[in-house]
Motif scaffolding. Structure first.
Motif, PDB file in Angstrom:
ATOM      1  N   PHE A 204     -10.106   0.197  -3.161  1.00  0.00           N
ATOM      2  CA  PHE A 204      -9.678   1.481  -3.699  1.00  0.00           C
ATOM      3  C   PHE A 204     -10.777   2.168  -4.497  1.00  0.00           C
ATOM      4  O   PHE A 204     -11.756   1.550  -4.898  1.00  0.00           O
ATOM      5  N   THR A 205     -10.554   3.450  -4.731  1.00  0.00           N
ATOM      6  CA  THR A 205     -11.349   4.225  -5.679  1.00  0.00           C
ATOM      7  C   THR A 205     -10.365   4.907  -6.624  1.00  0.00           C
ATOM      8  O   THR A 205      -9.210   5.162  -6.273  1.00  0.00           O
ATOM      9  N   ALA A 206     -10.840   5.160  -7.824  1.00  0.00           N
ATOM     10  CA  ALA A 206     -10.019   5.842  -8.824  1.00  0.00           C
ATOM     11  C   ALA A 206     -10.959   6.389  -9.895  1.00  0.00           C
ATOM     12  O   ALA A 206     -12.170   6.166  -9.859  1.00  0.00           O
ATOM     13  N   ARG A 207     -10.353   7.048 -10.845  1.00  0.00           N
ATOM     14  CA  ARG A 207     -11.098   7.567 -11.982  1.00  0.00           C
ATOM     15  C   ARG A 207     -10.309   7.244 -13.240  1.00  0.00           C
ATOM     16  O   ARG A 207      -9.085   7.315 -13.259  1.00  0.00           O
ATOM     17  N   VAL A 208     -11.038   6.879 -14.286  1.00  0.00           N
ATOM     18  CA  VAL A 208     -10.470   6.725 -15.626  1.00  0.00           C
ATOM     19  C   VAL A 208     -11.301   7.638 -16.517  1.00  0.00           C
ATOM     20  O   VAL A 208     -12.484   7.385 -16.746  1.00  0.00           O
ATOM     21  N   GLY A 209     -10.685   8.723 -16.961  1.00  0.00           N
ATOM     22  CA  GLY A 209     -11.459   9.716 -17.710  1.00  0.00           C
ATOM     23  C   GLY A 209     -12.552  10.262 -16.820  1.00  0.00           C
ATOM     24  O   GLY A 209     -12.306  10.707 -15.700  1.00  0.00           O
ATOM     25  N   ASP A 210     -13.786  10.186 -17.293  1.00  0.00           N
ATOM     26  CA  ASP A 210     -14.906  10.700 -16.497  1.00  0.00           C
ATOM     27  C   ASP A 210     -15.623   9.603 -15.717  1.00  0.00           C
ATOM     28  O   ASP A 210     -16.677   9.839 -15.143  1.00  0.00           O
ATOM     29  N   ARG A 211     -15.043   8.408 -15.657  1.00  0.00           N
ATOM     30  CA  ARG A 211     -15.678   7.284 -14.965  1.00  0.00           C
ATOM     31  C   ARG A 211     -15.039   7.025 -13.611  1.00  0.00           C
ATOM     32  O   ARG A 211     -13.825   6.854 -13.501  1.00  0.00           O
ATOM     33  N   GLU A 212     -15.893   7.002 -12.591  1.00  0.00           N
ATOM     34  CA  GLU A 212     -15.447   6.617 -11.257  1.00  0.00           C
ATOM     35  C   GLU A 212     -15.378   5.099 -11.185  1.00  0.00           C
ATOM     36  O   GLU A 212     -16.229   4.412 -11.742  1.00  0.00           O
ATOM     37  N   ILE A 213     -14.354   4.599 -10.509  1.00  0.00           N
ATOM     38  CA  ILE A 213     -14.172   3.156 -10.354  1.00  0.00           C
ATOM     39  C   ILE A 213     -14.023   2.839  -8.877  1.00  0.00           C
ATOM     40  O   ILE A 213     -13.329   3.549  -8.140  1.00  0.00           O
ATOM     41  N   ASN A 214     -14.675   1.787  -8.460  1.00  0.00           N
ATOM     42  CA  ASN A 214     -14.446   1.180  -7.157  1.00  0.00           C
ATOM     43  C   ASN A 214     -13.795  -0.152  -7.444  1.00  0.00           C
ATOM     44  O   ASN A 214     -14.184  -0.855  -8.381  1.00  0.00           O
ATOM     45  N   GLY A 215     -12.804  -0.506  -6.653  1.00  0.00           N
ATOM     46  CA  GLY A 215     -12.139  -1.767  -6.924  1.00  0.00           C
ATOM     47  C   GLY A 215     -11.470  -2.343  -5.704  1.00  0.00           C
ATOM     48  O   GLY A 215     -11.517  -1.775  -4.606  1.00  0.00           O
ATOM     49  N   CYS A 216     -10.853  -3.483  -5.935  1.00  0.00           N
ATOM     50  CA  CYS A 216     -10.160  -4.160  -4.855  1.00  0.00           C
ATOM     51  C   CYS A 216      -8.958  -4.907  -5.427  1.00  0.00           C
ATOM     52  O   CYS A 216      -9.064  -5.568  -6.463  1.00  0.00           O
TER      53      CYS A 216
ATOM     54  N   ARG B  12       0.830  -1.205   0.000  1.00  0.00           N
ATOM     55  CA  ARG B  12       0.000   0.000   0.000  1.00  0.00           C
ATOM     56  C   ARG B  12       0.863   1.253   0.000  1.00  0.00           C
ATOM     57  O   ARG B  12       0.635   2.182  -0.779  1.00  0.00           O
ATOM     58  N   ALA B  13       1.860   1.286   0.866  1.00  0.00           N
ATOM     59  CA  ALA B  13       2.737   2.459   0.955  1.00  0.00           C
ATOM     60  C   ALA B  13       3.466   2.699  -0.363  1.00  0.00           C
ATOM     61  O   ALA B  13       3.584   3.840  -0.812  1.00  0.00           O
ATOM     62  N   ALA B  14       3.944   1.639  -0.997  1.00  0.00           N
ATOM     63  CA  ALA B  14       4.665   1.780  -2.267  1.00  0.00           C
ATOM     64  C   ALA B  14       3.742   2.296  -3.369  1.00  0.00           C
ATOM     65  O   ALA B  14       4.112   3.188  -4.132  1.00  0.00           O
ATOM     66  N   VAL B  15       2.536   1.752  -3.449  1.00  0.00           N
ATOM     67  CA  VAL B  15       1.578   2.202  -4.463  1.00  0.00           C
ATOM     68  C   VAL B  15       1.212   3.661  -4.226  1.00  0.00           C
ATOM     69  O   VAL B  15       1.218   4.471  -5.157  1.00  0.00           O
TER      70      VAL B  15
ATOM     71  N   SER C 157     -19.346   0.221 -16.544  1.00  0.00           N
ATOM     72  CA  SER C 157     -18.895   1.357 -17.369  1.00  0.00           C
ATOM     73  C   SER C 157     -17.474   1.772 -17.001  1.00  0.00           C
ATOM     74  O   SER C 157     -16.687   2.174 -17.858  1.00  0.00           O
ATOM     75  N   GLY C 158     -17.114   1.650 -15.734  1.00  0.00           N
ATOM     76  CA  GLY C 158     -15.751   1.944 -15.305  1.00  0.00           C
ATOM     77  C   GLY C 158     -14.776   0.896 -15.808  1.00  0.00           C
ATOM     78  O   GLY C 158     -13.667   1.214 -16.248  1.00  0.00           O
ATOM     79  N   ALA C 159     -15.176  -0.370 -15.748  1.00  0.00           N
ATOM     80  CA  ALA C 159     -14.332  -1.454 -16.263  1.00  0.00           C
ATOM     81  C   ALA C 159     -14.123  -1.290 -17.764  1.00  0.00           C
ATOM     82  O   ALA C 159     -13.016  -1.517 -18.272  1.00  0.00           O
ATOM     83  N   GLN C 160     -15.152  -0.882 -18.477  1.00  0.00           N
ATOM     84  CA  GLN C 160     -15.025  -0.665 -19.916  1.00  0.00           C
ATOM     85  C   GLN C 160     -14.087   0.498 -20.218  1.00  0.00           C
ATOM     86  O   GLN C 160     -13.264   0.420 -21.138  1.00  0.00           O
ATOM     87  N   ALA C 161     -14.178   1.561 -19.438  1.00  0.00           N
ATOM     88  CA  ALA C 161     -13.262   2.696 -19.616  1.00  0.00           C
ATOM     89  C   ALA C 161     -11.829   2.261 -19.327  1.00  0.00           C
ATOM     90  O   ALA C 161     -10.892   2.643 -20.044  1.00  0.00           O
TER      91      ALA C 161
ATOM     92  N   ALA D 114       1.472   0.929 -16.338  1.00  0.00           N
ATOM     93  CA  ALA D 114       0.421   1.457 -17.217  1.00  0.00           C
ATOM     94  C   ALA D 114      -0.802   1.877 -16.407  1.00  0.00           C
ATOM     95  O   ALA D 114      -1.404   2.922 -16.676  1.00  0.00           O
ATOM     96  N   VAL D 115      -1.163   1.088 -15.416  1.00  0.00           N
ATOM     97  CA  VAL D 115      -2.298   1.438 -14.555  1.00  0.00           C
ATOM     98  C   VAL D 115      -2.037   2.779 -13.878  1.00  0.00           C
ATOM     99  O   VAL D 115      -2.935   3.621 -13.789  1.00  0.00           O
ATOM    100  N   GLU D 116      -0.814   2.982 -13.434  1.00  0.00           N
ATOM    101  CA  GLU D 116      -0.481   4.259 -12.796  1.00  0.00           C
ATOM    102  C   GLU D 116      -0.661   5.423 -13.770  1.00  0.00           C
ATOM    103  O   GLU D 116      -1.075   6.514 -13.377  1.00  0.00           O
ATOM    104  N   ARG D 117      -0.381   5.191 -15.050  1.00  0.00           N
ATOM    105  CA  ARG D 117      -0.572   6.236 -16.056  1.00  0.00           C
ATOM    106  C   ARG D 117      -2.053   6.477 -16.341  1.00  0.00           C
ATOM    107  O   ARG D 117      -2.450   7.598 -16.679  1.00  0.00           O
ATOM    108  N   VAL D 118      -2.866   5.441 -16.233  1.00  0.00           N
ATOM    109  CA  VAL D 118      -4.283   5.493 -16.607  1.00  0.00           C
ATOM    110  C   VAL D 118      -5.177   5.978 -15.466  1.00  0.00           C
ATOM    111  O   VAL D 118      -6.094   6.767 -15.682  1.00  0.00           O
ATOM    112  N   PHE D 119      -4.925   5.502 -14.264  1.00  0.00           N
ATOM    113  CA  PHE D 119      -5.768   5.876 -13.116  1.00  0.00           C
ATOM    114  C   PHE D 119      -5.489   7.311 -12.689  1.00  0.00           C
ATOM    115  O   PHE D 119      -4.347   7.748 -12.633  1.00  0.00           O
ATOM    116  N   GLU D 120      -6.544   8.014 -12.359  1.00  0.00           N
ATOM    117  CA  GLU D 120      -6.440   9.343 -11.774  1.00  0.00           C
ATOM    118  C   GLU D 120      -7.109   9.299 -10.401  1.00  0.00           C
ATOM    119  O   GLU D 120      -8.025   8.513 -10.171  1.00  0.00           O
TER     120      GLU D 120
END
Length: 139
Positions: free
Chosen positions: A73-85, A5-8, A107-111, A47-53
């Motif tokens: 976690f939560t993140a955003r890809v473009g205008d889509r909010e994502i919840n994940g684990c 977690r700390a490294a991410v 829709s978040g997974a598709q983004a 790549a995920v680090e580049r894509v997730f906001e």
């Protein structure tokens, strides 16, 4: 899994890489077949680090000294909010040998899938370079 977690959260992918077993298996939320090996896993995570906001871990589930952990976690890809684990399993030496990521909503997974597909060539190149570097330093 405090170290992961700390490294991410510090965007320190070299530290993340050090926590991975050489034979780590990465299961993507948007690709059927798992990826095997540290080089490809690290390239995907870069790549995920580049894509997730606005990525942030919300909570950790699991016993501190256990071998199985879930990092919500939560993140955003473009205008889509994502919840994940991120589901992590540690091998006997304490390295991550399984990393499974799940996200919602659809829709978040598709983004995420679209954004990651745009990274595919760079992911493949980074994984190849990592394997070559390791092969050169091993010999």
């Amino acid at each position: 899994m405090r170290a992961f977690r700390a490294a991410v959260e510090a965007h320190d992918l070299d530290a993340v890489e050090a926590l991975l077993a050489d034979d780590v298996v990465f299961s993507s939320p948007v690709v059927f077949k798992p990826y095997r090996g540290k080089a490809i896993t690290v390239a995907i995570l870069r790549a995920v680090e580049r894509v997730f906001e606005d990525f942030r871990y919300e909570r950790v589930i699991g016993e501190a000294d256990g071998r199985d952990h879930a990092l919500v976690f939560t993140a955003r890809v473009g205008d889509r909010e994502i919840n994940g684990c991120d589901f992590l399993h540690l091998d006997a030496s304490g390295r991550i040998d399984e990393l499974t990521v799940m996200v919602r909503p659809l829709s978040g997974a598709q983004a995420l899938q679209t954004a990651m597909a745009a990274q595919f060539e760079r992911i493949a190149e980074e994984a190849r370079e990592t394997r070559e570097t390791r092969a050169g330093s091993a010999g």
